[in-house]
Design an enzyme around this catalytic site. Structure first.
Site: not given
Ligand code: UFG
Length: 358
Positions: A60, A126, A161, A165
């Site tokens: 790492d 991001s 997070y 970034k």
């Molecule tokens: N969501 C749910 N239930 C879940 C997971 C997600 O309802 O179990 C919803 C979240 O609230 C959001 C959407 O689905 O509205 C997307 O959520 P994600 O967790 O899949 O993604 P995020 O938009 O939070 O964030 C993502 C990644 C990051 C990345 C970021 C921006 O988690 O790694 O986009 O790049 F960096």
């Protein structure tokens, strides 16, 4: 002779696609990973596709001695830095871990890059770096729901997070200005993935943080029920809206960014010139589809592909979440000649192929 690229990864998904795409595009890849959230089995899958294994080191980024040996051994042309903790919700409960892993460890990598004069980097940033809502005068555009473009204001992030970034972007910008780094800073939001070969996909350890793997695990009977984080956002159906991009398209965007990096004209102003370094770069591109999908739309699209009902329940908002993000992919189209082409249906089909076959 093949150019050599160093890939740092943490999560074990994007890199596997990346390695395949790069090896197929005639680059030699060298990978470092501490295997904290990924499986060594990925190397076997890569071998099935390529017919050989790439050079791999289970270290790492804190282990600067081992990393130094790797820098000594190879003549790297560039570095692709993916080694992140990357979950918005998790970062709110473990902010210090995120600052340590994402920022402090990256600094160790940048130091070695400087030491060995390997200053070309593709940085995976991001959309979480964009300030939301945008301050005036851009707030007018925000009100009109203009898509986020690269000149939008960054900072004031909603979660640790995103802060990591944002800070790394600032650091790399300074390294470009004052230390001759050439940086392609790519901002993307929601990669979804599965390689059409059937061997590479996203299968995080434990309970997934992201939407699609969670949906797939419910469809496959590995998890019981999806939790939908909130229903009362000001969006099409009250659930969060995102722009989901297929990882294969995303990797293609990285390849195009690399081509631009090596053919980019030198900057003609800035401190670097005074130091006699004419070729510094800090370029930003959004890599997006321009396709908006709510959580419930994702569930219903997935149901069509898996031919099953996906059970879900609405729960409280997840800390750090924003309602929606719309991005403008036009700069990447004009300057990189890159556009995401994969349909959501195809991404879901590829993903389901893996989960179903596990
Ligand atoms: N969501 C749910 N239930 C879940 C997971 C997600 O309802 O179990 C919803 C979240 O609230 C959001 C959407 O689905 O509205 C997307 O959520 P994600 O967790 O899949 O993604 P995020 O938009 O939070 O964030 C993502 C990644 C990051 C990345 C970021 C921006 O988690 O790694 O986009 O790049 F960096």
């Amino acid at each position: 002779m093949k150019k050599t690229v160093l890939i740092t990864w943490w999560t074990g998904y994007i890199w596997s696609h990346w390695v395949v795409a790069f090896e197929q595009a005639w680059y030699k890849t060298v990978i470092v990973d501490n295997l904290s959230n990924s499986s060594i089995k990925s190397l076997d899958w890569i071998e099935k596709i390529l017919g050989y294994k790439p050079d791999f080191y289970p270290v790492d980024l804190r282990d600067t001695n081992s990393l130094d040996e790797i820098f000594k051994k190879y003549d790297f042309a560039w570095v692709v830095h993916f080694a992140w903790l990357k979950a918005v919700g998790e970062s709110c409960s473990k902010p210090l871990e995120y600052f340590d892993n994402n920022i402090v460890w990256s600094l160790r990598l940048f130091e070695l890059m400087e030491k060995y004069d390997v200053k070309n980097i593709i940085f995976s940033s991001s959309a979480t770096v964009y300030t939301s809502p945008q301050p005036s005068p851009l707030e007018e555009r925000e009100k009109e729901q203009a898509w986020i473009s690269e000149d939008f204001v960054t900072g004031n992030t909603t979660n640790p997070y995103g802060t990591t970034k944002y800070l790394l972007e600032q650091i790399l910008n300074d390294l470009a200005n004052f230390s001759g780094f050439r940086v392609m800073n790519l901002r993307y939001f929601n990669p979804i993935w599965a390689h059409m070969s059937g061997y590479l996909w996203e299968d995080p350890f434990g309970i997934p943080n992201n939407l699609l793997p969670y949906v797939m695990k419910v469809a496959n009977g590995e998890l019981k029920q999806l939790q939908v984080f909130w229903w009362d956002y000001d969006t099409v159906d009250g659930t969060g809206v995102r722009d989901y991009i297929d990882v294969v398209d995303l990797i293609d965007g990285h390849l195009k960014a690399w081509e631009r990096l090596i053919t980019h004209p030198p900057h003609t102003s800035g401190t670097s010139l005074e130091k006699g370094r004419k070729y510094w770069i800090f370029e930003v591109y959004n890599l997006w589809v321009g396709r908006w999908v709510s959580v419930l739309e994702m569930v219903s699209e997935a149901e069509k592909v898996v031919w099953k009902k996906i059970d879900y329940k609405i729960v409280e908002r997840r800390s750090g979440d924003v309602a929606e993000v719309f991005c403008n992919p036009s700069k990447a189209l004009e300057e990189l000649w890159w556009k995401s082409e994969t349909s959501l249906e195809d991404s879901l089909k590829n993903s389901w192929r893996f989960y179903r076959g596990k």
